[in-house]
Design an enzyme around this catalytic site. Structure first.
Site, PDB file in Angstrom:
ATOM      1  N   THR A 129     -47.645 -36.140 -94.650  1.00 33.74           N
ATOM      2  CA  THR A 129     -47.489 -37.551 -94.278  1.00 33.74           C
ATOM      3  C   THR A 129     -46.064 -37.972 -94.627  1.00 33.74           C
ATOM      4  OG1 THR A 129     -49.805 -37.883 -94.801  1.00 33.74           O
ATOM      5  CG2 THR A 129     -48.437 -39.864 -94.614  1.00 33.74           C
ATOM      6  N   GLU A 155     -61.584 -35.748 -98.343  1.00 38.91           N
ATOM      7  CA  GLU A 155     -61.928 -34.951 -99.524  1.00 38.91           C
ATOM      8  C   GLU A 155     -63.387 -34.496 -99.439  1.00 38.91           C
ATOM      9  OE1 GLU A 155     -61.468 -36.429-103.622  1.00 38.91           O
ATOM     10  OE2 GLU A 155     -59.376 -36.595-103.002  1.00 38.91           O
ATOM     11  N   CYS A 264     -53.763 -39.781-101.299  1.00 36.58           N
ATOM     12  CA  CYS A 264     -53.136 -40.374-100.106  1.00 36.58           C
ATOM     13  C   CYS A 264     -53.207 -41.896 -99.990  1.00 36.58           C
ATOM     14  CB  CYS A 264     -53.762 -39.743 -98.874  1.00 36.58           C
ATOM     15  SG  CYS A 264     -53.363 -37.995 -98.746  1.00 36.58           S
TER      16      CYS A 264
END
Ligand SMILES: NC(=O)c1ccc[n+]([C@@H]2O[C@H](COP(=O)([O-])OP(=O)(O)OC[C@H]3O[C@@H](n4cnc5c(N)ncnc54)[C@H](O)[C@@H]3O)[C@@H](O)[C@H]2O)c1
Length: 398
Positions: A129, A155, A264
Site C-alpha cells: 500500500t 487477516e 493496515c
C-alpha cells in the site's frame, strides 16, 4: 537447506520481495503454477521457510506452501534473484512515519533502484500500500515496467482471499498488464467470476486507501452506535439488526469490538487524511480519533467494574487470527495495566511475561484468578465462565 526448483513446464521466474503476510500469500499463489524465488532481508525467516518450519503460520497457508515446495525457494540474496526473474512482486512494508505524517516508501525505493540497476526487463508489480502518486513517480523515473496492483487480504482469510480475490484493481501499461493478468488468472480459482478494474496508477492507489478507510469508518460507526446504546441502557443488538435490515447498509461487518487495529487500517486512514491536504474534509480525520476514544471508553467501563484482577482473554483481534500486531487489545492492555492488576491469556505467546504483564498458559488457572475476563471476541472456551466475561461481541463473528 538448498532446494532446486524443478518445474520444467515453465521457464517463467517470479520473485516475491518481502515474505510477510502479503508476500507469503503471493508466494503461495504463484508457486501453484510458476517457479518462485522469495526474497527477504530476515535471514532467520528465510531459513525457517527453506526448512519448512511454518509453525506460526495460518494452517492452510503452511499446507499449501508445503505442497508446492518443489516450486519455490527463499533467499536473502537479491542480486541472483533480480538477475533471473521476469516479474518482481513487491510486498514490502510501508510503515507510517510520524515525522512526515505519510507512509514511508523508503524500503521499496531501495529495491526498485536495485532492480533497475540489475535487470531493466523485469516487470515490477507493487502490491504494498503506497501513497497516491507513488507508482506514477517510479514509472517516470525508471526503465522497468511498473504495475500497480494493491492487495486486499483479510487477516485469518489469506488462503481464501488470495485464491478467490474479491476483485483485481490494476494500473500500468495495458499490454504489460494483460500479459501479467494472464499469469494471475492461471493461478486464481475464481477467474470466471472476478471483476478486474484497469485504471490510472493514482486511481488504483486511491481505491486501495478509500477501501481500507471505509472499513475503518464502518467499524468506528458501529462502535459509536454501541457506545450510545450502552450509555443509554439500550439494546445495541436490536438497534444494529434494525439498522442493517436496510439492504443499502447490509447485515455484515457490523459487530461491535474494542476498536479496529492491525497493520493496515490505522496507518492507511492517516495516509488518506494526509492525501487530502488542503481539500476540505472532516470525516476521514475523525475516524482514527473515534477509534482511540472507543478504547478509552472501554477501559473506563472496565475500570469501573469492581474487579481486583483483570484477565485479558487473547490479544488477537479476531478469533481466527494468527497474530496480534497493533491490535486494539494491546492499547486497552496499556490503559488498564497502569491502573489495575492485569493478567493475560494468549496461547500464541510462549513467554511467561508480556510487556511486564503476567501470561498464564492454563485457561483454567487464568479464569479462576481473574475477577473479570475481558474478551474482544467470544469463544466456546469462555462459555463456562461467561458470568465473569465483559465483551462487546454481540454477533459472534469477526
Ligand atoms: N497485512 C495485510 O493484511 C495487508 C493487506 C493488504 C496490503 N498490505 C500492505 O502490504 C505491504 C506489506 O504488508 P505485510 O503485512 O505483508 O508486511 P510484513 O511486515 O508482514 O512483511 C514485510 C516483510 O518484508 C521484509 N523486509 C523488510 N525490509 C526488507 C528489505 N529491504 N528487503 C527484503 N525484505 C524486507 C520483512 O522481513 C517482512 O518479512 C504493506 O504496504 C501493507 O500495508 C498488507
Amino acid at each position: 537447506m538448498e532446494k532446486r526448483i524443478i518445474n520444467k513446464e515453465t521457464s517463467m521466474m517470479v520473485a516475491i520481495v518481502g515474505l510477510g503476510y502479503v508476500g507469503l500469500a503471493n508466494l503461495m499463489l504463484y508457486s501453484s503454477k510458476y517457479n518462485v524465488i522469495g526474497l527477504d532481508s530476515n535471514k532467520e525467516k528465510v531459513d525457517c521457510l527453506n526448512n519448512h518450519y511454518f509453525l506460526e503460520m495460518d494452517e492452510k497457508v503452511a499446507k499449501c506452501l508445503e505442497k508446492n515446495s518443489s516450486m519455490w525457494i527463499a533467499t536473502t540474496k537479491y542480486m541472483e534473484v533480480y538477475r533471473k526473474c521476469q516479474y518482481v512482486i513487491i510486498c514490502l512494508p510501508t510503515n507510517y512515519d510520524e515525522k512526515t505524517k505519510r507512509l514511508s516508501t523508503e524500503i521499496i525505493d531501495t529495491e526498485v533502484r536495485r532492480i533497475n540497476n540489475i535487470n531493466r526487463e523485469a516487470v515490477i508489480v507493487i502490491k504494498s500500500t503506497v501513497p497516491i502518486g507513488y507508482c506514477k513517480r517510479i514509472n517516470n523515473k525508471y526503465e522497468n515496467s511498473i504495475i500497480s496492483c494493491p492487495e486486499f487480504l483479510r487477516e485469518g482469510r489469506i488462503y481464501k482471499d488470495i485464491f478467490y480475490p474479491s476483485r483485481i484493481v490494476v494500473g500500468g501499461q495495458k499490454d504489460v498488464i494483460y500479459k501479467w493478468l494472464k499469469m494471475v488468472y492461471s493461478c486464481i480459482k475464481n477467474k470466471k467470476q472476478i471483476s478486474t478494474f484497469i485504471a490510472e496508477y493514482d486511481e488504483v492507489e486511491a481505491t486501495k486507501l478509500f477501501s481500507n478507510v471505509y472499513l475503518a469508518m464502518r467499524v468506528a460507526y458501529f462502535n459509536e452506535l454501541d457506545m450510545y446504546a450502552e450509555s443509554n441502557d439500550l439494546n445495541t443488538r436490536k438497534i444494529i439488526q434494525g439498522v442493517c435490515a436496510d439492504s443499502r447498509i447490509g447485515d455484515y461487518y457490523n459487530n461491535p469490538s474494542f476498536g479496529y487495529g492491525g497493520y493496515c487500517l490505522p496507518k492507511d486512514t492517516k495516509q488518506l487524511d494526509a492525501e487530502f491536504g488542503a481539500i476540505s474534509h472532516n470525516l476521514i480525520g475523525a475516524i482514527n480519533l473515534s477509534n482511540e476514544q472507543r478504547i478509552k471508553y472501554i477501559a473506563n467501563i472496565i475500570l469501573e467494574l469492581s474487579a481486583e484482577v483483570i484477565g485479558i482473554y487473547r490479544l488477537v483481534m479476531k478469533s481466527d487470527s494468527d497474530n496480534f500486531r497493533e491490535s486494539a487489545v494491546l492499547k486497552l492492555l496499556k490503559e488498564l495495566s497502569n491502573k489495575k492488576e492485569v493478567i493475560l491469556y494468549e496461547p500464541l505467546l510462549k513467554e511467561k511475561e508480556y510487556n511486564g504483564i503476567k501470561v498464564i498458559s492454563s485457561f483454567d488457572e487464568f479464569s479462576s484468578k481473574s475477577d473479570v475476563i475481558i474478551a474482544n471476541r467470544l469463544s466456546k472456551e469462555l462459555d463456562e465462565v461467561i458470568e465473569k466475561v465483559y465483551s462487546r461481541d454481540l454477533f459472534e463473528y469477526n
